[in-house]
Scaffold this motif. Structure first.
Motif, short mmCIF file in Angstrom:
data_model
loop_
_atom_site.label_atom_id
_atom_site.label_comp_id
_atom_site.label_asym_id
_atom_site.label_seq_id
_atom_site.Cartn_x
_atom_site.Cartn_y
_atom_site.Cartn_z
N ALA A 167 0.83 -1.21 0.00
CA ALA A 167 0.00 0.00 0.00
C ALA A 167 0.86 1.25 0.00
N ASP A 168 1.91 1.26 0.81
CA ASP A 168 2.81 2.41 0.84
C ASP A 168 3.53 2.58 -0.49
N LYS A 169 4.01 1.47 -1.04
CA LYS A 169 4.76 1.54 -2.29
C LYS A 169 3.92 2.11 -3.43
N HIS A 170 2.67 1.67 -3.50
CA HIS A 170 1.80 2.10 -4.61
C HIS A 170 0.95 3.32 -4.25
N GLY A 171 1.02 3.77 -3.00
CA GLY A 171 0.30 4.97 -2.60
C GLY A 171 -1.20 4.85 -2.69
N ARG A 172 -1.72 3.65 -2.40
CA ARG A 172 -3.15 3.42 -2.47
C ARG A 172 -3.60 2.58 -1.29
N PHE A 173 -4.86 2.76 -0.91
CA PHE A 173 -5.49 1.98 0.17
C PHE A 173 -4.78 2.17 1.51
N THR A 174 -4.19 3.34 1.67
CA THR A 174 -3.56 3.71 2.93
C THR A 174 -3.46 5.22 3.01
N PHE A 175 -3.33 5.73 4.22
CA PHE A 175 -3.06 7.15 4.42
C PHE A 175 -1.56 7.34 4.63
N PRO A 176 -1.05 8.53 4.35
CA PRO A 176 0.40 8.75 4.47
C PRO A 176 0.90 8.58 5.91
N ALA A 177 2.09 8.01 6.03
CA ALA A 177 2.72 7.86 7.35
C ALA A 177 2.90 9.23 7.99
N GLY A 178 2.72 9.29 9.31
CA GLY A 178 2.90 10.55 10.03
C GLY A 178 1.68 11.41 10.09
N THR A 179 0.54 10.93 9.58
CA THR A 179 -0.70 11.68 9.65
C THR A 179 -1.61 11.07 10.71
N LEU A 180 -2.55 11.89 11.19
CA LEU A 180 -3.51 11.36 12.17
C LEU A 180 -4.38 10.28 11.54
N GLU A 181 -4.69 10.44 10.25
CA GLU A 181 -5.49 9.42 9.56
C GLU A 181 -4.75 8.08 9.53
N ARG A 182 -3.44 8.13 9.30
CA ARG A 182 -2.68 6.88 9.30
C ARG A 182 -2.67 6.24 10.69
N ALA A 183 -2.57 7.07 11.71
CA ALA A 183 -2.61 6.53 13.07
C ALA A 183 -3.94 5.83 13.33
N ARG A 184 -5.04 6.44 12.88
CA ARG A 184 -6.35 5.81 13.06
C ARG A 184 -6.44 4.53 12.25
N GLN A 185 -5.96 4.58 11.02
CA GLN A 185 -5.96 3.38 10.18
C GLN A 185 -5.16 2.26 10.84
N ASP A 186 -3.94 2.59 11.32
CA ASP A 186 -3.11 1.58 11.96
C ASP A 186 -3.77 1.03 13.22
N SER A 187 -4.52 1.89 13.90
CA SER A 187 -5.25 1.44 15.09
C SER A 187 -6.28 0.38 14.72
N PHE A 188 -7.01 0.60 13.62
CA PHE A 188 -7.97 -0.41 13.16
C PHE A 188 -7.26 -1.69 12.73
N THR A 189 -6.14 -1.55 12.04
CA THR A 189 -5.39 -2.74 11.62
C THR A 189 -4.95 -3.54 12.84
N GLN A 190 -4.39 -2.83 13.83
CA GLN A 190 -3.91 -3.52 15.03
C GLN A 190 -5.06 -4.15 15.79
N PHE A 191 -6.20 -3.48 15.82
CA PHE A 191 -7.38 -4.05 16.45
C PHE A 191 -7.77 -5.36 15.76
N GLY A 192 -7.76 -5.36 14.43
CA GLY A 192 -8.09 -6.58 13.70
C GLY A 192 -7.16 -7.72 14.05
N VAL A 193 -5.86 -7.41 14.16
CA VAL A 193 -4.87 -8.45 14.46
C VAL A 193 -4.97 -8.90 15.92
N ASP A 194 -4.98 -7.95 16.84
CA ASP A 194 -4.95 -8.29 18.27
C ASP A 194 -6.23 -8.95 18.74
N VAL A 195 -7.36 -8.36 18.37
CA VAL A 195 -8.64 -8.79 18.95
C VAL A 195 -9.31 -9.87 18.11
#
Length: 201
Positions: free
Chosen positions: A68-96
């Motif tokens: 996603a990072d390489k192709h710049g799609r289906f992700t928000f840019p690193a270092g943004t609040l949107e990316r933090a929220r996205q990563d939070s959902f990803t981690q939730f999916g993995v952890d829970v």
């Protein structure tokens, strides 16, 4: 062209789904977990492995994030609040969600019989159901977890939903989570992935 090493009815589904969303060419080597072919590129023996030329990338989350990072799609840019929220959902999916499913799987058929605790599966179903309640509370009004934007977090959570069906975990039969999972299954790339998985079975 990318190469995915790993039997499709595993977490390799996530990588196939994302590459279908990206429209990138790939080949699939349906090697089984713990096979010599897999261990040659990943000492843990786990799949999937993405080959970027001669370089193996392991772990489905790392692979999806990289693509996603390489192709710049289906992700928000690193270092943004949107990316933090996205990563939070990803981690939730993995952890829970995945955490409950993977623990149940290990105690059903993965671990040696003398290392299984079948009674833990009831706890796993309970934790998964609680996770869905949390997901519903976090989902909001958008079609996807990040609102109008489909991201790799949806792929991880959507894959967990399919895994839950295979593991005979209960999913809602109506309501917001039911509608959300249906939206994911209706995506053409998801359907293309499922066709690939069925063809490789």
């Amino acid at each position: 062209m990318y190469k995915i090493i790993g039997f499709p009815r595993t977490r390799a589904m996530r990588v196939i789904w994302l590459l279908e969303e990206l429209g990138e060419a790939y080949e699939l080597d349906p090697a089984m977990p713990q096979s010599e072919k897999v261990r040659a590129v990943n000492p843990s023996g786990k799949v999937p492995v993405l080959m970027e030329g001669d370089e193996p990338i392991t772990d489905s989350i790392a692979i999806c994030t990289y693509l996603a990072d390489k192709h710049g799609r289906f992700t928000f840019p690193a270092g943004t609040l949107e990316r933090a929220r996205q990563d939070s959902f990803t981690q939730f999916g993995v952890d829970v969600l995945e955490g409950a499913l993977w623990t149940a799987a290990k105690n059903t058929f993965i671990n040696p019989e003398d290392k299984r605790a079948p009674e833990v599966k009831d706890v796993c179903r309970y934790e998964f159901a609680r996770g869905l309640d949390v997901l519903e509370a976090r989902l909001g009004d958008g079609p996807y977890v990040m609102g109008e934007t489909f991201t790799i977090a949806d792929i991880i959570i959507g894959h967990c939903a399919g895994w839950a069906v295979a593991a005979k975990f209960d999913l809602p039969k109506d309501g917001p989570i039911h509608a959300y999972f249906n939206r994911l299954r209706e995506r053409p790339a998801f359907q293309a992935m499922m066709a690939k998985v069925a063809g490789a079975a």
